[in-house]
Design an enzyme around this catalytic site. Structure first.
Site: not given
Length: 558
Positions: A78, A460-461, A436, A481, A75, A484, A465-466
């Protein structure tokens, strides 16, 4: 709230009509931390993926609230909505165990009976929220507020896992908790309720909402702005005015003595002793240390790669790209840079289709004069309060942040990112971490088209993760964490738009370029330059104290 059976759950869900699909609230709990991946969501999205095997165990005997998205992976609407659902899951992560988000892919034939059981005929459907129309989706702020509305208007008794969200009316005479935060706000504000849920997992802190119409308390504390947050103590009052929810949450979660439930209080004496072979080194949290970068190189090249006796095929290409990037952009001491360039040239001259690690180790340990890589590790900005905290993962993140900044004049904006991606995929010892990271890379790394966006992508990534690991067993209680950089470290990086926290991308990029620049690196804890014969007298990392240091209790990032 009473215990629900499967039959009762089916009976409270009525099939939605085509014209207007109004969903019924489902109060459910998460009994197990499922990590199944399917459809539009992965294990790193903090969304519970429902399947026929787990749906009953998740939905039956509930004590808290779960909001379920029923969708079809084919979809288009979606797909367009999935980033909103992921953002919401990240945003309300701290609301567990009172609230959690789930999703089930109705396009999967195995899931069909579950979707039919709940009367789903259109996608996406949210149970607890009304159907989102194909041309207009709520943003995650609207969804967040809707969840709170449903919780408060639920007809059954208050869910046991949910904190009280009502306002405070009585005058304050005593304070039985470590910190009592009074959030003064207007009746149509959600900040107080959101803040209460944000702090649900924390001890020694309590939040109480006070409406602007409560003249007694408003007059007693001389409140003039709404929302305003006051820390109420018998000995005095501290206030943070005109700030959005994110700033309040950040400040309150980091008050002295405020810790996640079940986590021990950080003790200064433990930090001083430390159970490692050395005492915790004083360091400046606003700087990057060359000692961490060289320690990362040592562990990566001498320890992690040593787990691969023979390196061939794609792994060999990965190693060549990794060393090439290090040789080009590592802002190290001349002796280290000479070593990296020497190994890079040697690898490029190798014609064999496979490489033994022993030959690589020989190249690392004995190449040319005035070229050597220090042996051993001495973590400084990446040190942890216990031997199993931070260290190498922190060092690897820091290394690649530095490399993306140093490569800002490179021809290929993805050169460092792709080298990082392939190294983690082929060699990084934590395989779940590698999975991940690969999931994140597959989603968006290909969209990086400029050197500046490469720097911001990694930032940003890393924060993603933090957010996912905050509160996990791997989190060092002395270095929680966080998202930041903090408002204290970079005030101009933070902003407010429509009552929500925003990142100022231009200011953030300026900060990252400065923070990870070669000029900003500290050489504390490093020995003098290398010796001319590295095999006979290898470079060591010394134990000298830094010229300038700050309190080690200051919060770290990783």
């Amino acid at each position: 709230m009473h215990q629900l059976t499967s039959t009762e759950l089916k009976s409270i869900i009525s099939p939605p009509s085509l014209e207007s699909l109004i969903s019924t609230i489902l109060f459910v709990c998460l009994l197990f931390p499922f990590t199944t991946e399917a459809g539009l969501y992965t294990a790193s999205d903090q969304v519970v993926v429902l399947t026929p095997d787990n749906v009953d165990s998740v939905l039956v005997n509930s004590t808290a609230a779960l909001v379920v998205e029923f969708y079809a992976s084919w979809c288009g609407h979606c797909i367009a909505f999935s980033p909103v659902w992921k953002s919401l899951a990240s945003d309300i992560k701290e609301w567990k165990p009172a609230v959690d988000l789930a999703a089930i892919d109705c396009a999967n034939q195995d899931n069909g009976p579950v979707c039919s059981r709940f009367g789903v005929r259109g996608y996406p459907t949210l149970k607890v929220l009304q159907l989102l129309h194909s041309t207009s989706f709520m943003d995650f702020q609207g969804l967040r507020h809707k969840i709170i509305d449903k919780m408060e208007t639920h007809a059954e008794p208050w869910p046991p896992a949910c904190p009280p969200l009502e306002t405070t009316r009585a005058e304050l005479k005593t304070n039985s908790v470590g910190h009592l935060a009074l959030l003064f706000e207007t009746s149509n504000s959600y900040v107080g309720r959101e803040l209460t849920l944000d702090l649900l997992q924390y001890e020694n802190i309590a939040v109480r909402r006070v409406l602007s119409t409560e003249d007694g308390l408003v007059a007693e504390l001389n409140v003039t702005h709404f929302p305003s947050c006051y820390l109420y103590y018998p000995s005095g009052i501290f206030t943070r005015q005109l700030e959005v929810r994110t700033f309040y949450t950040y400040a309150l979660q980091r008050l002295p003595g405020v810790v996640r439930a079940g986590k021990p209080l950080p003790v200064t004496s433990d930090l001083a002793k430390n159970t490692t072979e050395d005492q915790l080194r004083p360091f400046n949290r606003s700087r990057v240390y060359m000692s961490d970068l060289e320690s990362t190189l040592h562990y990566s090249l001498r320890v992690e790669l040593a787990a691969h006796p023979v390196i061939k095929g794609e792994a060999l290409s990965t190693l060549q790209r990794y060393i090439s990037v290090l040789a080009k952009y590592f802002p190290g001491r001349p002796v280290v840079n000479n070593l990296l360039k020497s190994v890079d040239m040697w690898l490029k001259g190798e014609k064999d289709t496979e490489l033994s690690y022993s030959s690589l180790r020989d190249a690392l340990d004995n190449t040319v004069p005035n070229a050597a890589l220090p042996e051993g590790v001495r973590w400084v900005g990446c040190q942890g309060s216990k031997p199993h905290f931070r260290r190498y993962p922190c060092g690897m993140w820091t290394l690649f942040h530095v490399l993306t900044v140093q490569a800002e004049e490179a021809a290929d904006p993805q050169e460092v990112l792709q080298a990082m991606r392939s190294y983690i995929h082929s060699f990084f010892g934590c395989r779940a971490c590698a999975t991940h990271f690969e999931n994140m890379a597959q989603e968006s790394m290909s969209h990086v088209g400029t050197l500046s966006s490469a720097v911001l992508w990694l930032w940003s990534h890393h924060n993603h993760v933090n957010n996912r690991l905050a509160g996990a067993l791997s989190e060092d209680p002395h270095f929680p964490k966080i998202q930041w950089p903090s408002p204290e470290l970079c005030p101009s990086c933070h902003g407010v738009k429509n009552g929500e926290h925003t990142w100022n991308q231009a200011e953030l990029l300026t900060f990252l370029r400065s923070h990870f620049s070669s000029e900003h690196l500290l050489s504390d804890y490093l020995e003098e330059e290398a010796h001319s014969n590295p095999r006979a007298d290898k470079v060591q990392i010394c134990r000298s104290a830094p010229e300038q240091a700050v309190n080690p209790l200051f919060l770290g990032r990783h």
